[in-house]
Structures are given as C-alpha cells and as structure tokens.
Motif scaffolding. Sequence first.
Motif, PDB file in Angstrom:
ATOM      1  N   ASN A   1     -68.159  55.142  -0.800  1.00  0.00           N
ATOM      2  CA  ASN A   1     -69.554  54.860  -1.080  1.00  0.00           C
ATOM      3  C   ASN A   1     -69.689  53.570  -1.904  1.00  0.00           C
ATOM      4  O   ASN A   1     -70.601  52.777  -1.676  1.00  0.00           O
ATOM      5  CB  ASN A   1     -70.159  56.050  -1.829  1.00  0.00           C
ATOM      6  CG  ASN A   1     -71.618  56.242  -1.477  1.00  0.00           C
ATOM      7  OD1 ASN A   1     -72.121  55.603  -0.579  1.00  0.00           O
ATOM      8  ND2 ASN A   1     -72.265  57.123  -2.195  1.00  0.00           N
ATOM      9  N   LYS A   2     -68.779  53.345  -2.849  1.00  0.00           N
ATOM     10  CA  LYS A   2     -68.787  52.132  -3.666  1.00  0.00           C
ATOM     11  C   LYS A   2     -68.494  50.900  -2.817  1.00  0.00           C
ATOM     12  O   LYS A   2     -69.079  49.839  -3.016  1.00  0.00           O
ATOM     13  CB  LYS A   2     -67.766  52.250  -4.799  1.00  0.00           C
ATOM     14  CG  LYS A   2     -68.186  53.171  -5.894  1.00  0.00           C
ATOM     15  CD  LYS A   2     -67.177  53.133  -7.014  1.00  0.00           C
ATOM     16  CE  LYS A   2     -67.575  54.066  -8.141  1.00  0.00           C
ATOM     17  NZ  LYS A   2     -66.632  54.031  -9.240  1.00  0.00           N
TER      18      LYS A   2
ATOM     19  N   LEU B   1     -70.325  45.991  -0.225  1.00  0.00           N
ATOM     20  CA  LEU B   1     -70.468  45.232   1.014  1.00  0.00           C
ATOM     21  C   LEU B   1     -71.932  44.861   1.251  1.00  0.00           C
ATOM     22  O   LEU B   1     -72.240  43.719   1.600  1.00  0.00           O
ATOM     23  CB  LEU B   1     -69.911  46.033   2.197  1.00  0.00           C
ATOM     24  CG  LEU B   1     -69.886  45.311   3.539  1.00  0.00           C
ATOM     25  CD1 LEU B   1     -69.003  44.070   3.464  1.00  0.00           C
ATOM     26  CD2 LEU B   1     -69.402  46.238   4.628  1.00  0.00           C
ATOM     27  N   LEU B   2     -72.841  45.791   1.033  1.00  0.00           N
ATOM     28  CA  LEU B   2     -74.267  45.512   1.186  1.00  0.00           C
ATOM     29  C   LEU B   2     -74.741  44.473   0.171  1.00  0.00           C
ATOM     30  O   LEU B   2     -75.537  43.587   0.494  1.00  0.00           O
ATOM     31  CB  LEU B   2     -75.082  46.799   1.048  1.00  0.00           C
ATOM     32  CG  LEU B   2     -75.043  47.745   2.254  1.00  0.00           C
ATOM     33  CD1 LEU B   2     -75.788  49.036   1.933  1.00  0.00           C
ATOM     34  CD2 LEU B   2     -75.635  47.082   3.481  1.00  0.00           C
TER      35      LEU B   2
END
Length: 157
Positions: A3-4, A9-10
């Motif tokens: 999730n991190k 990346l986003l």
Amino acid sequence: MRNKKNILLLMLIALCIVVFLGYRMLDRIRTDSRPPEIAVDSSPLEISMADPQEALLAGVAATDKQDGNVSDSLIVEKVSILDHTGRLSVSYAAFDESGNVAKAQREARYTDYTAPRFTLQTPLLYRYGSTFDILSTVGATDIVDGNIQHRIRATAM
C-alpha cells in the motif's frame, strides 16, 4: 508495505505531472509570441524607376519589445503597380529572433513611370478571306518588365 509503494508511486506520478505542467507554463511565459512593430512614414514615398529596390525601404523601421531594433530584417514582400500614373502599393515584412512576422503596407509613386507601349511590326492589312495571326505583328514593352508581348491577348467584340 504494498500500500505504501502504491501511494509513493501515485505521489511520484503527481509530482511529475506538476513539474511537467509547470515547465510548460514557464516555457509559454518565456516564449516571445509577439510580432515586431513596423513603423512607416505616413507620406507616400516618391522614387525613380532607376532607384534600387532598397529605396523602397526608406522611412520604414521595425522594432520588437524583446529584441529591440529589428530593421535589418525588413524586406519588401510585394510591389503592385496600381495605375498608369506610377502609383504603387508596397508590402513589407519584418521578423524577430523568435520567428514572429509583422507586415505593413504603404503607398509609393514612381516619379518617372510610363505606361506600357504597344508597337506594330507591320501594318494591320489583310486580304479578305485570308488567315492571319494578329498577335504576331503586335508587340508591347513596359518600363518595369521590358518585353511583355507574351501578355497581349486578343478578344472579339
């Protein structure tokens, strides 16, 4: 952990988009998109047929807000004779270092202009019923273009 990585990346993609858009805006601000300004004397220019083409540039100057004086880029784009008195229209163009183009127009007059002259090489006498080419005996000369016989057209009324 996964999730991190997705969030990082986003954030990296968002940062790249922001940097790209910022660069595009900065490039647009820095790019010169304004054409130069051409100043032309208000009085019609009077020149001789013997004058070089550079004489058509008398009284014309070009400046650009970013590049300053760009008069050395001035060119005579087009010259059109308007009537039999030697009046003409002169079109100018000027360029700045960014490739922006400005155009202007001015009236001028050839002080020694003469209209085209027609000539006959033989009298216009033909026998009844014979075939003939009337254009073969008619000629024309012009002070600007010289021999303009190829421009003569015959029409029937």
